[in-house]
Design a protein around this motif. Sequence first.
Motif, PDB file in Angstrom:
ATOM      1  N   GLU A 267     -11.334  -3.724   9.306  1.00 45.80           N
ATOM      2  CA  GLU A 267     -12.618  -3.386   9.921  1.00 45.80           C
ATOM      3  C   GLU A 267     -12.754  -3.950  11.325  1.00 45.80           C
ATOM      4  OE1 GLU A 267     -15.963  -5.403   8.066  1.00 45.80           O
ATOM      5  OE2 GLU A 267     -14.537  -6.669   6.971  1.00 45.80           O
ATOM      6  N   TYR A 268     -11.931  -4.931  11.678  1.00 43.26           N
ATOM      7  CA  TYR A 268     -11.981  -5.504  13.017  1.00 43.26           C
ATOM      8  C   TYR A 268     -10.939  -4.887  13.948  1.00 43.26           C
ATOM      9  CZ  TYR A 268     -14.580  -8.962  10.332  1.00 43.26           C
ATOM     10  OH  TYR A 268     -15.485  -9.580   9.497  1.00 43.26           O
ATOM     11  N   GLY A 269     -10.205  -3.909  13.437  1.00 45.30           N
ATOM     12  CA  GLY A 269      -9.196  -3.247  14.245  1.00 45.30           C
ATOM     13  C   GLY A 269      -7.878  -3.985  14.305  1.00 45.30           C
ATOM     14  N   GLU A 270      -7.705  -5.009  13.486  1.00 49.35           N
ATOM     15  CA  GLU A 270      -6.462  -5.774  13.499  1.00 49.35           C
ATOM     16  C   GLU A 270      -5.416  -5.095  12.615  1.00 49.35           C
ATOM     17  OE1 GLU A 270      -7.198  -9.778  12.412  1.00 49.35           O
ATOM     18  OE2 GLU A 270      -8.478 -10.202  14.144  1.00 49.35           O
ATOM     19  N   LEU A 271      -4.204  -5.042  13.096  1.00 46.07           N
ATOM     20  CA  LEU A 271      -3.113  -4.380  12.389  1.00 46.07           C
ATOM     21  C   LEU A 271      -2.755  -5.124  11.108  1.00 46.07           C
ATOM     22  CD1 LEU A 271      -0.928  -2.114  12.468  1.00 46.07           C
ATOM     23  CD2 LEU A 271       0.547  -3.752  13.655  1.00 46.07           C
ATOM     24  N   GLN A 272      -2.735  -4.403   9.997  1.00 42.72           N
ATOM     25  CA  GLN A 272      -2.385  -4.983   8.709  1.00 42.72           C
ATOM     26  C   GLN A 272      -0.996  -4.560   8.232  1.00 42.72           C
ATOM     27  OE1 GLN A 272      -4.665  -7.219   7.205  1.00 42.72           O
ATOM     28  NE2 GLN A 272      -5.497  -6.922   9.270  1.00 42.72           N
ATOM     29  N   GLY A 273      -0.570  -3.361   8.619  1.00 43.15           N
ATOM     30  CA  GLY A 273       0.724  -2.858   8.177  1.00 43.15           C
ATOM     31  C   GLY A 273       0.910  -1.430   8.621  1.00 43.15           C
ATOM     32  N   GLN A 274       2.017  -0.837   8.196  1.00 39.92           N
ATOM     33  CA  GLN A 274       2.267   0.562   8.508  1.00 39.92           C
ATOM     34  C   GLN A 274       2.635   1.303   7.235  1.00 39.92           C
ATOM     35  OE1 GLN A 274       5.656   0.662  11.243  1.00 39.92           O
ATOM     36  NE2 GLN A 274       7.043   1.092   9.549  1.00 39.92           N
ATOM     37  N   VAL A 275       2.372   2.593   7.217  1.00 40.46           N
ATOM     38  CA  VAL A 275       2.672   3.412   6.051  1.00 40.46           C
ATOM     39  C   VAL A 275       3.138   4.778   6.524  1.00 40.46           C
ATOM     40  CG1 VAL A 275       0.311   4.308   5.824  1.00 40.46           C
ATOM     41  CG2 VAL A 275       1.795   4.200   3.815  1.00 40.46           C
ATOM     42  N   THR A 276       4.085   5.360   5.808  1.00 40.33           N
ATOM     43  CA  THR A 276       4.597   6.676   6.148  1.00 40.33           C
ATOM     44  C   THR A 276       4.251   7.671   5.052  1.00 40.33           C
ATOM     45  OG1 THR A 276       6.747   6.366   5.055  1.00 40.33           O
ATOM     46  CG2 THR A 276       6.540   5.578   7.332  1.00 40.33           C
ATOM     47  N   LEU A 277       4.345   8.933   5.394  1.00 36.66           N
ATOM     48  CA  LEU A 277       4.122   9.974   4.397  1.00 36.66           C
ATOM     49  C   LEU A 277       5.131   9.831   3.275  1.00 36.66           C
ATOM     50  CD1 LEU A 277       2.753  12.574   3.441  1.00 36.66           C
ATOM     51  CD2 LEU A 277       4.325  13.855   4.898  1.00 36.66           C
ATOM     52  N   GLU A 278       6.355   9.458   3.607  1.00 37.32           N
ATOM     53  CA  GLU A 278       7.383   9.266   2.591  1.00 37.32           C
ATOM     54  C   GLU A 278       7.012   8.137   1.630  1.00 37.32           C
ATOM     55  OE1 GLU A 278       8.966  11.489   5.922  1.00 37.32           O
ATOM     56  OE2 GLU A 278       7.958   9.552   5.829  1.00 37.32           O
TER      57      GLU A 278
END
Length: 304
Positions: free
Chosen positions: A170-181
């Motif tokens: 909610e603060y715009g801080e990066l938590q991780g990444q996710v792909t469609l795969e």
Amino acid sequence: MTTFLWLLIAGTGGIASGFLIAVVFLRHHRSFSQNSTQTAFSPSSEATTDPLPEIPPHLQELLSGSVDDVMTPRPQIQALDLMDSPTRLRQSIAAGHCLRLPVYEDSLDHLVGVLDLRDVLRLFSAKTFDADALRALLHPAYYIPAGTPLLKQVQQFQADRQRLGFVVDEYGELQGQVTLEDLVHEIATVLASRRSGLSETSPVAPAIPEAGIVIDAGTSLRTLNRRLGCHFPLDGPKTLSGLIVEHLGDIPEAGARCEIAGYLVEILQTKQHAIRVVKLRPDPKTLRKNAALPLQTPEEQASS
């Protein structure tokens, strides 16, 4: 029954994801309509309404899952730093195992875009290979709010023609990444576990030997529960490292030990204020307790 399926479709965020749920639901509940002893409309009785069937555990898992459950945590993201030298950039690209790499300046808090490695191949033979040349090839970063339902994000990826997204809080801080795969693999794994008779709600024999195993602390609790038969809680932190920190109330040093959910956890390695590697062993007390329980089939466990 039909009304229930359409409610499922609407609740999952659209036709694409809802159709998947409806098909699986019909497959596993085909016998519901065949064995029903009540008839909605009968010449000899007034119209009756059948109760809505209970949603199977594996469908509940899909409906309740979010991108947080399957994302690659921030510390594990492989990315390029435009502040590196051209030689270091070349090495990072060559060593990469992902088709798309996030690119940042100085830290992941300053993402500048995504690099598709198919676009960068021609630069390897060019005389000019530097940060400016790479910057010209970048695609805009795509952001996903934390907690976005798994099935909804599958549909959103398709609608936006994206395959890689960055999860932010909610603060715009990066938590991780996710792909469609990642999302498709999670759905396939849940359905496959149902086919084999396993799910997070049906206990399985522990796969962790008494001597213990060494695992990455960033592994998701959902993965540990499914693959190793663990019973870690899923209503809080998403990874084992997060669960340890929550349990201890602090970031432990290497060598620290604790007991969580019937398992003995030993911290083997920490780095940059984060737990990296742990050793997981079943608690001997839990093993003795389980050994005293009679063996039951999943059907017997569900009825007990």
